[in-house]
Design a protein around this motif. Structure first.
Motif, PDB file in Angstrom:
ATOM      1  N   GLU A   1       0.387  -1.747   0.393  1.00 25.65           N
ATOM      2  CA  GLU A   1      -0.089  -0.089   0.032  1.00 25.65           C
ATOM      3  C   GLU A   1       1.004   1.663   0.406  1.00 25.65           C
ATOM      4  O   GLU A   1       2.267   1.353   0.430  1.00 25.65           O
ATOM      5  N   ASP A   2       0.590   2.763  -0.406  1.00 26.38           N
ATOM      6  CA  ASP A   2       0.651   4.087  -0.360  1.00 26.38           C
ATOM      7  C   ASP A   2      -0.458   4.677   0.544  1.00 26.38           C
ATOM      8  O   ASP A   2      -1.030   4.883   0.364  1.00 26.38           O
ATOM      9  N   ASN A   3       0.106   4.572   1.806  1.00 29.17           N
ATOM     10  CA  ASN A   3      -0.279   5.498   2.857  1.00 29.17           C
ATOM     11  C   ASN A   3       0.580   6.578   3.333  1.00 29.17           C
ATOM     12  O   ASN A   3       1.851   6.250   3.361  1.00 29.17           O
TER      13      ASN A   3
ATOM     14  N   THR B   1       3.327   4.393   5.229  1.00 24.88           N
ATOM     15  CA  THR B   1       4.466   4.389   4.377  1.00 24.88           C
ATOM     16  C   THR B   1       4.707   5.103   4.030  1.00 24.88           C
ATOM     17  O   THR B   1       6.468   5.953   3.184  1.00 24.88           O
ATOM     18  N   LYS B   2       4.419   6.408   3.533  1.00 22.85           N
ATOM     19  CA  LYS B   2       4.843   8.095   3.242  1.00 22.85           C
ATOM     20  C   LYS B   2       5.633   8.666   4.179  1.00 22.85           C
ATOM     21  O   LYS B   2       6.763   8.768   3.788  1.00 22.85           O
ATOM     22  N   GLU B   3       5.475   7.935   4.742  1.00 21.07           N
ATOM     23  CA  GLU B   3       6.784   9.162   6.171  1.00 21.07           C
ATOM     24  C   GLU B   3       7.686   8.236   6.557  1.00 21.07           C
ATOM     25  O   GLU B   3       8.806   8.687   6.071  1.00 21.07           O
ATOM     26  N   TRP B   4       8.218   6.727   6.304  1.00 21.08           N
ATOM     27  CA  TRP B   4       9.016   5.680   6.140  1.00 21.08           C
ATOM     28  C   TRP B   4       9.792   6.132   5.023  1.00 21.08           C
ATOM     29  O   TRP B   4      10.907   6.361   5.231  1.00 21.08           O
ATOM     30  N   HIS B   5       9.156   6.723   3.774  1.00 25.08           N
ATOM     31  CA  HIS B   5      10.167   6.890   2.803  1.00 25.08           C
ATOM     32  C   HIS B   5      10.816   8.413   3.188  1.00 25.08           C
ATOM     33  O   HIS B   5      12.145   8.305   2.839  1.00 25.08           O
ATOM     34  N   ALA B   6      10.005   9.365   4.008  1.00 27.88           N
ATOM     35  CA  ALA B   6      10.185  10.949   3.370  1.00 27.88           C
ATOM     36  C   ALA B   6      11.255  10.803   4.520  1.00 27.88           C
ATOM     37  O   ALA B   6      12.144  11.288   4.653  1.00 27.88           O
ATOM     38  N   LEU B   7      11.108  10.021   5.974  1.00 30.06           N
ATOM     39  CA  LEU B   7      12.422   9.619   6.485  1.00 30.06           C
ATOM     40  C   LEU B   7      13.917   8.780   5.806  1.00 30.06           C
ATOM     41  O   LEU B   7      14.869   9.798   6.549  1.00 30.06           O
ATOM     42  N   ALA B   8      13.599   8.291   4.959  1.00 24.86           N
ATOM     43  CA  ALA B   8      14.997   7.763   4.842  1.00 24.86           C
ATOM     44  C   ALA B   8      15.694   8.702   3.568  1.00 24.86           C
ATOM     45  O   ALA B   8      16.758   9.166   3.836  1.00 24.86           O
ATOM     46  N   GLN B   9      15.040   9.657   3.412  1.00 21.03           N
ATOM     47  CA  GLN B   9      14.823  11.274   2.284  1.00 21.03           C
ATOM     48  C   GLN B   9      15.988  11.741   3.586  1.00 21.03           C
ATOM     49  O   GLN B   9      16.756  12.919   3.084  1.00 21.03           O
TER      50      GLN B   9
ATOM     51  N   LEU C   1      11.301  -1.059   4.701  1.00 26.52           N
ATOM     52  CA  LEU C   1      12.770  -0.846   4.473  1.00 26.52           C
ATOM     53  C   LEU C   1      12.041  -0.919   2.653  1.00 26.52           C
ATOM     54  O   LEU C   1      13.082   0.427   2.283  1.00 26.52           O
ATOM     55  N   ILE C   2      11.276  -2.193   2.463  1.00 24.14           N
ATOM     56  CA  ILE C   2      10.921  -1.586   1.009  1.00 24.14           C
ATOM     57  C   ILE C   2      10.076  -0.575   0.378  1.00 24.14           C
ATOM     58  O   ILE C   2      10.315   0.178  -0.740  1.00 24.14           O
ATOM     59  N   LYS C   3       9.559   0.789   1.411  1.00 27.23           N
ATOM     60  CA  LYS C   3       9.531   1.807   1.498  1.00 27.23           C
ATOM     61  C   LYS C   3      10.033   3.139   1.225  1.00 27.23           C
ATOM     62  O   LYS C   3      10.478   4.153   1.563  1.00 27.23           O
TER      63      LYS C   3
END
Length: 241
Positions: free
Chosen positions: A5-7, A10-18, A101-103
């Motif tokens: 999913e894209d929720n 998951t958006k926050e996990w991606h943002a944290l990586a950036q 991690l995949i997100k």
């Protein structure tokens, strides 16, 4: 299902990586590798473990091709000495690790190791290990814990916005962390029935203690996402940096 999913989580996990510099490696403490004694994955190419059932085939088809790092595993063993640390060649990356991690790092090109949870040990043991692992952060290694502050699958209810006991326990843990009262977090069972319902078994709660234990005096603690899913699963994310 977050892996598909894209929720908002998951958006926050991606943002944290950036938000943070690209790590040299990632050490994950997942709720889904419980042991007697402590182990770390030490193979060069960890397998993607699909340790679940009853989900869409697309989840079983997913692979997270992150390499391992045997030299880092040896470094972790040295940091945790004299605690015996088993250098594991069999486990791999379970869904507690790769579904996050995949997100965050979808390319899967950063070395990832998992540390097991010795469920025979008290909360303070896990907090102390987090403190010993804090040195890895200065070496460019990201330390993560994946689980849930509230995790009671037997009480899940799609119609519930959050059971009263789950909301109270989650808020108590959040406030204790923001206050820097990590003793209260380790002594979560003092909250009685709210704790026993929210944490019917410890494995989803314990990874949090590694993150708190790795916090230095210079770090700030931040709650980056919150949410109660199915009435009895907290999706609160905690970052120290």
């Amino acid at each position: 299902m977050n892996a598909l999913e894209d929720n908002r989580y998951t958006k926050e996990w991606h943002a944290l990586a950036q938000r943070f510099p690209r790590p040299k490696a990632i050490l994950s403490v997942s709720a889904h590798w419980t042991t007697r004694g402590t182990a770390v994955t030490a193979m060069a190419a960890p397998q993607t473990i699909h340790d679940f059932g009853g989900f869409p085939q697309a989840l079983f088809d997913m692979r997270y091709p992150a390499p391992g790092d045997p030299a880092l595993a040896a470094r972790i063993a040295a940091l945790l000495a004299p605690l015996p640390l088993f250098l594991d060649q069999q486990w791999g990356l379970d869904h507690g690790t790769w579904s996050v991690l995949i997100k965050a790092y979808p390319a899967g090109d950063i070395p990832v190791l998992q540390l097991s949870l010795d469920v025979t040990q008290p909360a303070g043991f896990h907090f102390e290990l987090g403190g010993k692992l804090s040195a890895l952060r200065e070496e460019g290694v990201m330390v993560i814990g994946t689980g849930n502050v509230v995790h009671n699958l037997r009480r899940m209810d799609p119609q519930s916005p959050g059971y009263d006991w789950a909301v109270r326990f989650n808020q108590a843990m959040k406030q204790a962390m923001l206050d820097g009262d990590f003793e209260a977090v380790m002594n979560y069972t003092d909250l009685g029935q709210d704790a026993s319902l929210s944490v019917p078994s410890s494995e989803h709660f314990l990874p949090l203690l590694y993150v708190l234990g790795a916090k230095t005096e210079e770090d700030q603690l931040e709650i980056t996402t919150e949410g109660m899913e199915l009435g009895a699963i907290s999706m609160m994310s905690v970052v120290v940096a």
